[in-house]
Design an enzyme around this catalytic site. Structure first.
Site, PDB file in Angstrom:
ATOM      1  N   HIS A  65       1.251  -1.057   0.045  1.00  0.00           N
ATOM      2  CA  HIS A  65       0.372   0.126   0.260  1.00  0.00           C
ATOM      3  C   HIS A  65       0.699   1.245  -0.487  1.00  0.00           C
ATOM      4  O   HIS A  65       0.675   1.789  -0.617  1.00  0.00           O
ATOM      5  CB  HIS A  65      -0.608   0.436   1.202  1.00  0.00           C
ATOM      6  CG  HIS A  65      -0.550   0.309   2.374  1.00  0.00           C
ATOM      7  ND1 HIS A  65       0.383  -0.351   3.526  1.00  0.00           N
ATOM      8  CD2 HIS A  65      -0.332   1.143   3.425  1.00  0.00           C
ATOM      9  CE1 HIS A  65       0.840  -0.401   4.630  1.00  0.00           C
ATOM     10  NE2 HIS A  65       0.537   0.636   4.413  1.00  0.00           N
ATOM     11  N   LYS A  70       9.547  -2.728   3.389  1.00  0.00           N
ATOM     12  CA  LYS A  70      10.469  -2.500   4.036  1.00  0.00           C
ATOM     13  C   LYS A  70      10.338  -3.505   4.972  1.00  0.00           C
ATOM     14  O   LYS A  70       9.925  -3.881   5.788  1.00  0.00           O
ATOM     15  CB  LYS A  70      11.132  -1.179   5.243  1.00  0.00           C
ATOM     16  CG  LYS A  70      11.854  -0.883   5.488  1.00  0.00           C
ATOM     17  CD  LYS A  70      13.257  -0.193   4.495  1.00  0.00           C
ATOM     18  CE  LYS A  70      14.036   0.190   5.486  1.00  0.00           C
ATOM     19  NZ  LYS A  70      15.251  -1.360   5.183  1.00  0.00           N
ATOM     20  N   LYS A  94       3.801  -2.264  12.327  1.00  0.00           N
ATOM     21  CA  LYS A  94       5.269  -1.519  12.666  1.00  0.00           C
ATOM     22  C   LYS A  94       5.533  -0.090  12.323  1.00  0.00           C
ATOM     23  O   LYS A  94       5.022   0.780  13.145  1.00  0.00           O
ATOM     24  CB  LYS A  94       6.134  -2.530  12.731  1.00  0.00           C
ATOM     25  CG  LYS A  94       7.177  -1.845  13.712  1.00  0.00           C
ATOM     26  CD  LYS A  94       8.536  -2.406  13.565  1.00  0.00           C
ATOM     27  CE  LYS A  94       8.305  -4.687  13.759  1.00  0.00           C
ATOM     28  NZ  LYS A  94       9.593  -4.933  13.646  1.00  0.00           N
ATOM     29  N   ASP A  99       4.715   5.954  12.069  1.00  0.00           N
ATOM     30  CA  ASP A  99       4.641   6.515  10.726  1.00  0.00           C
ATOM     31  C   ASP A  99       4.979   7.038  10.024  1.00  0.00           C
ATOM     32  O   ASP A  99       6.420   7.406   9.148  1.00  0.00           O
ATOM     33  CB  ASP A  99       4.388   8.338  11.231  1.00  0.00           C
ATOM     34  CG  ASP A  99       2.785   7.729  11.888  1.00  0.00           C
ATOM     35  OD1 ASP A  99       1.728   7.854  11.279  1.00  0.00           O
ATOM     36  OD2 ASP A  99       2.074   9.059  12.837  1.00  0.00           O
ATOM     37  N   LYS A 106       9.471  -8.927   4.299  1.00  0.00           N
ATOM     38  CA  LYS A 106      10.968  -9.037   4.983  1.00  0.00           C
ATOM     39  C   LYS A 106      11.509 -10.159   4.815  1.00  0.00           C
ATOM     40  O   LYS A 106      11.134 -11.229   3.322  1.00  0.00           O
ATOM     41  CB  LYS A 106      10.049 -10.436   6.426  1.00  0.00           C
ATOM     42  CG  LYS A 106      10.634 -10.822   7.489  1.00  0.00           C
ATOM     43  CD  LYS A 106      11.270  -9.173   8.900  1.00  0.00           C
ATOM     44  CE  LYS A 106      12.335  -9.191   9.760  1.00  0.00           C
ATOM     45  NZ  LYS A 106      12.138  -7.991  10.742  1.00  0.00           N
ATOM     46  N   SER A 365      15.948   2.889   9.605  1.00  0.00           N
ATOM     47  CA  SER A 365      16.346   3.009   8.278  1.00  0.00           C
ATOM     48  C   SER A 365      15.678   4.007   7.426  1.00  0.00           C
ATOM     49  O   SER A 365      16.222   4.074   6.701  1.00  0.00           O
ATOM     50  CB  SER A 365      15.733   1.700   8.032  1.00  0.00           C
ATOM     51  OG  SER A 365      16.876   0.709   8.553  1.00  0.00           O
TER      52      SER A 365
HETATM   53  P1  NAD Z   1      21.083 -10.559  16.907  1.00  0.00           P
HETATM   54  O1  NAD Z   1      21.638 -12.139  15.878  1.00  0.00           O
HETATM   55  O2  NAD Z   1      22.383  -9.369  16.668  1.00  0.00           O
HETATM   56  O3  NAD Z   1      21.062 -11.840  17.792  1.00  0.00           O
HETATM   57  C1  NAD Z   1      20.746 -12.453  18.528  1.00  0.00           C
HETATM   58  C2  NAD Z   1      21.630 -12.156  19.979  1.00  0.00           C
HETATM   59  O4  NAD Z   1      20.179 -14.127  20.405  1.00  0.00           O
HETATM   60  C3  NAD Z   1      22.424 -13.626  20.174  1.00  0.00           C
HETATM   61  O5  NAD Z   1      23.171 -13.033  20.583  1.00  0.00           O
HETATM   62  C4  NAD Z   1      22.267 -15.329  19.748  1.00  0.00           C
HETATM   63  O6  NAD Z   1      23.588 -15.959  20.487  1.00  0.00           O
HETATM   64  C5  NAD Z   1      20.635 -15.057  21.028  1.00  0.00           C
HETATM   65  N1  NAD Z   1      20.338 -16.556  20.781  1.00  0.00           N
HETATM   66  C6  NAD Z   1      19.642 -16.760  19.975  1.00  0.00           C
HETATM   67  N2  NAD Z   1      18.900 -17.821  20.224  1.00  0.00           N
HETATM   68  C7  NAD Z   1      18.723 -17.963  21.388  1.00  0.00           C
HETATM   69  C8  NAD Z   1      17.953 -18.453  22.485  1.00  0.00           C
HETATM   70  N3  NAD Z   1      17.311 -19.716  22.216  1.00  0.00           N
HETATM   71  N4  NAD Z   1      18.037 -17.839  23.908  1.00  0.00           N
HETATM   72  C9  NAD Z   1      18.372 -16.778  24.003  1.00  0.00           C
HETATM   73  N5  NAD Z   1      19.463 -16.441  23.331  1.00  0.00           N
HETATM   74  C10 NAD Z   1      19.540 -16.995  21.675  1.00  0.00           C
HETATM   75  O7  NAD Z   1      19.705 -10.191  16.322  1.00  0.00           O
HETATM   76  P2  NAD Z   1      18.622  -8.943  16.750  1.00  0.00           P
HETATM   77  O8  NAD Z   1      18.622  -8.192  15.755  1.00  0.00           O
HETATM   78  O9  NAD Z   1      19.571  -8.948  17.668  1.00  0.00           O
HETATM   79  O10 NAD Z   1      17.362  -9.890  16.404  1.00  0.00           O
HETATM   80  C11 NAD Z   1      16.833 -10.518  17.758  1.00  0.00           C
HETATM   81  C12 NAD Z   1      15.275  -9.969  17.570  1.00  0.00           C
HETATM   82  O11 NAD Z   1      14.672  -8.925  17.595  1.00  0.00           O
HETATM   83  C13 NAD Z   1      14.630 -10.484  16.617  1.00  0.00           C
HETATM   84  O12 NAD Z   1      13.592 -11.196  17.125  1.00  0.00           O
HETATM   85  C14 NAD Z   1      14.500  -9.454  15.105  1.00  0.00           C
HETATM   86  O13 NAD Z   1      13.546 -10.229  14.566  1.00  0.00           O
HETATM   87  C15 NAD Z   1      14.390  -8.293  16.041  1.00  0.00           C
HETATM   88  N6  NAD Z   1      14.770  -7.106  15.443  1.00  0.00           N
HETATM   89  C16 NAD Z   1      16.107  -6.926  15.491  1.00  0.00           C
HETATM   90  C17 NAD Z   1      16.070  -5.554  14.942  1.00  0.00           C
HETATM   91  C18 NAD Z   1      17.313  -5.028  14.087  1.00  0.00           C
HETATM   92  O14 NAD Z   1      17.522  -3.534  14.107  1.00  0.00           O
HETATM   93  N7  NAD Z   1      18.044  -5.833  14.182  1.00  0.00           N
HETATM   94  C19 NAD Z   1      15.203  -4.840  14.986  1.00  0.00           C
HETATM   95  C20 NAD Z   1      13.725  -4.834  14.918  1.00  0.00           C
HETATM   96  C21 NAD Z   1      13.232  -6.243  15.349  1.00  0.00           C
END
Ligand code: NAD
Length: 475
Positions: A65, A70, A94, A99, A106, A365
């Site tokens: 839309h 992203k 989100k 906004d 994804k 971003s």
């Molecule tokens: P990342 O890979 O940097 O970190 C993930 C961490 O979780 C690692 O340290 C890993 O060892 C740990 N991990 C993996 N399995 C695990 C478990 N079973 N129990 C405990 N720890 C565990 O990833 P991230 O970018 O920090 O993303 C984490 C979450 O945040 C995801 O759900 C992602 O979708 C969400 N997220 C990330 C962003 C971003 O900008 N990176 C933005 C929005 C949402």
């Protein structure tokens, strides 16, 4: 283990719950809910030992839309189409809540990155980018990926380089992906943006006196005991800002191979350095902490704020009754299942939902994308001018009042905003504004059983619906 519905069905269940509070035609709601485009890819990867492995990957555009769409790219062993569809849908909601003028998307590649060399990761990231280009699933005006679980600036840099190599002369090519290293068109403040946004969101929630009173907590973040699951990009930065800027106390950190606990508090910077020094990258054995062998037991510790920042489906029907946190701050996407969410809400636990709380990454971003399109660093035109104006004003105040400012005050009052200051300010403003929006909706529907997640969905769905209505597609 209790069997729960799939991640994508859970997102849709949350959507349906919110739809009960919205007066919109059913067919319009159905259009908003569905994924617009799902792309499944498989390709061969030549491993360093000469063997060939077939890699599976996806890119999903949930809602076109607004363009571009992203959303991050995840490298995870359990990546699946259902998961990527769920995460893409969450991205649409989100972006609408905060906004940011994007549709949701994804990507996912089904690998455990720990089993691949850097060269192998580079080869598969570049190949994935080419596959996206072949079907127009990447481009500054089409679909713009970013980091997520298992990816970071390095992968974004390979994506940008591949895209630029294959789109000679495209002026805005760098805007094809965000989360890049700063020298390659990235933005200062992007790496820590999601964790910083989590801090702003939690701080806002803790500042609402009536909500804290209902939880039996004092107002403000100061002294609140925090448990974090996942000490990666989002979890470690959230922990850092909650403690250093918010005055909270980090009492436990859970990782994939166990958790650490200390009632007297864990120093985030020291823990990061400790982990870096360990060949296996483990946090276990950090001086002054006890080890909890079963990592998920840490989720059940008594604390004020639990920050799941690893993966989805961590708090389920199974362990929800044992959760003792008063606030759950969803830094990860989908860490609390829809059923567990209902159970915790009934017990009075405040859940700060993912489709608001972890939006910091996409907000910043968006700023990076604007920077790439405008081809100028934020603050470049105005900073010195602002500094000179502020300096003159301060001199005039000193002259008129006789008050001498000390060096720190002078520095603070005269400085012009640079890129990092502007990014932080834009992120903080957006997170505060969005919290007020969803809290306002929550207040309207609270009596009828809505929780904050439902309010965030209502907020998002109404904005996306308005967009479709303005297009004239739906009456
Ligand atoms: P990342 O890979 O940097 O970190 C993930 C961490 O979780 C690692 O340290 C890993 O060892 C740990 N991990 C993996 N399995 C695990 C478990 N079973 N129990 C405990 N720890 C565990 O990833 P991230 O970018 O920090 O993303 C984490 C979450 O945040 C995801 O759900 C992602 O979708 C969400 N997220 C990330 C962003 C971003 O900008 N990176 C933005 C929005 C949402």
């Amino acid at each position: 283990m209790v069997h729960e519905i799939s991640f994508y069905d859970q997102v849709n269940k949350n959507f349906d719950r919110a739809a009960e509070f919205i007066n919109k035609p059913k067919d319009l709601l159905e259009q908003i809910k569905r994924c617009n485009a799902v792309y499944y890819i498989s390709f061969p990867l030549k491993r360093d030992d000469g063997s060939i492995e077939t890699i599976e990957a996806w890119r999903v555009e949930h809602s076109q839309h607004k363009l571009p769409t992203k959303g991050g790219i995840r490298y995870a062993p359990n990546a699946s189409q259902d998961e990527v569809m769920a995460l893409a849908a969450l991205m649409s909601y989100k972006c609408a809540v905060v906004d940011v003028p994007f549709g949701g998307a994804k990507g996912g590649i089904k690998i455990d990155r720990r089993n691949y060399s850097e060269n192998e990761l580079q080869r598969l990231t570049r190949r994935y980018t080419v596959e996206l280009m072949r079907k127009n699933f990447i481009g500054p005006g089409l679909d713009v990926p970013a980091p997520d679980f298992g990816t970071g600036a390095q992968e974004m840099s390979w994506i940008a380089d591949t895209y630029m190599t294959m789109s000679t002369g495209e002026l805005n090519a760098l805007a094809c992906v965000t989360g890049k290293p700063v020298p390659q068109g990235g933005l200062r403040g992007r790496t820590e943006a999601t964790g910083r946004g989590v801090f702003y969101g939690v701080r806002e929630a803790c500042d609402v006196a009536a909500d804290m009173e209902a939880l039996g907590l004092s107002t403000g973040l100061e002294g609140k005991r925090v448990v974090v699951q996942g000490f990666g990009n989002v979890g470690s930065y959230a922990a850092k800002f909650l403690t250093e800027e918010g005055g909270a106390k980090l009492i436990a950190v859970a990782e994939w191979n166990g958790a650490i606990y200390s009632e007297s508090g864990i120093d985030v910077q020291a823990l990061l350095e400790y982990r870096q020094s360990r060949p296996d990258g483990s946090i276990l054995g950090f001086p002054g902490t006890e080890t909890i062998a079963n990592s998920t037991d840490a989720l059940e510790l008594e604390c004020d704020i639990l920050v799941p920042a690893a993966l989805e489906n961590q708090i389920t029907e199974d362990n929800a009754p044992r959760i003792r946190a008063k606030i759950i701050a969803e830094a990860a996407n989908g860490p609390v299942t829809s059923k567990a969410s209902e159970m915790l809400h009934d017990r009075g636990v405040l859940i700060l939902p993912d489709n608001y709380l972890n939006a910091g990454g996409v907000i910043v971003s968006y700023f990076e994308w604007i920077k790439n399109l405008s081809h100028v660093r934020f603050g470049r035109l105005g900073r010195r001018f602002d500094e000179q104006t502020n300096r003159r004003l301060l001199d005039a105040v000193t002259k008129a009042s006789g008050h001498e400012f000390d060096a720190d005050e002078e520095l603070f009052l005269t400085r012009g905003a640079d890129e990092l200051a502007l990014v932080r300010s834009g992120l903080e403003d957006t997170m505060i504004d969005a919290y007020r929006q969803i809290h306002g909706i929550w207040s309207q529907h609270r009596q009828r059983g809505a929780d904050l997640r439902t309010a965030a969905f209502v907020c998002a769905i109404e904005k996306v619906a308005l967009c479709y209505e303005e297009m004239g597609i739906f009456p």
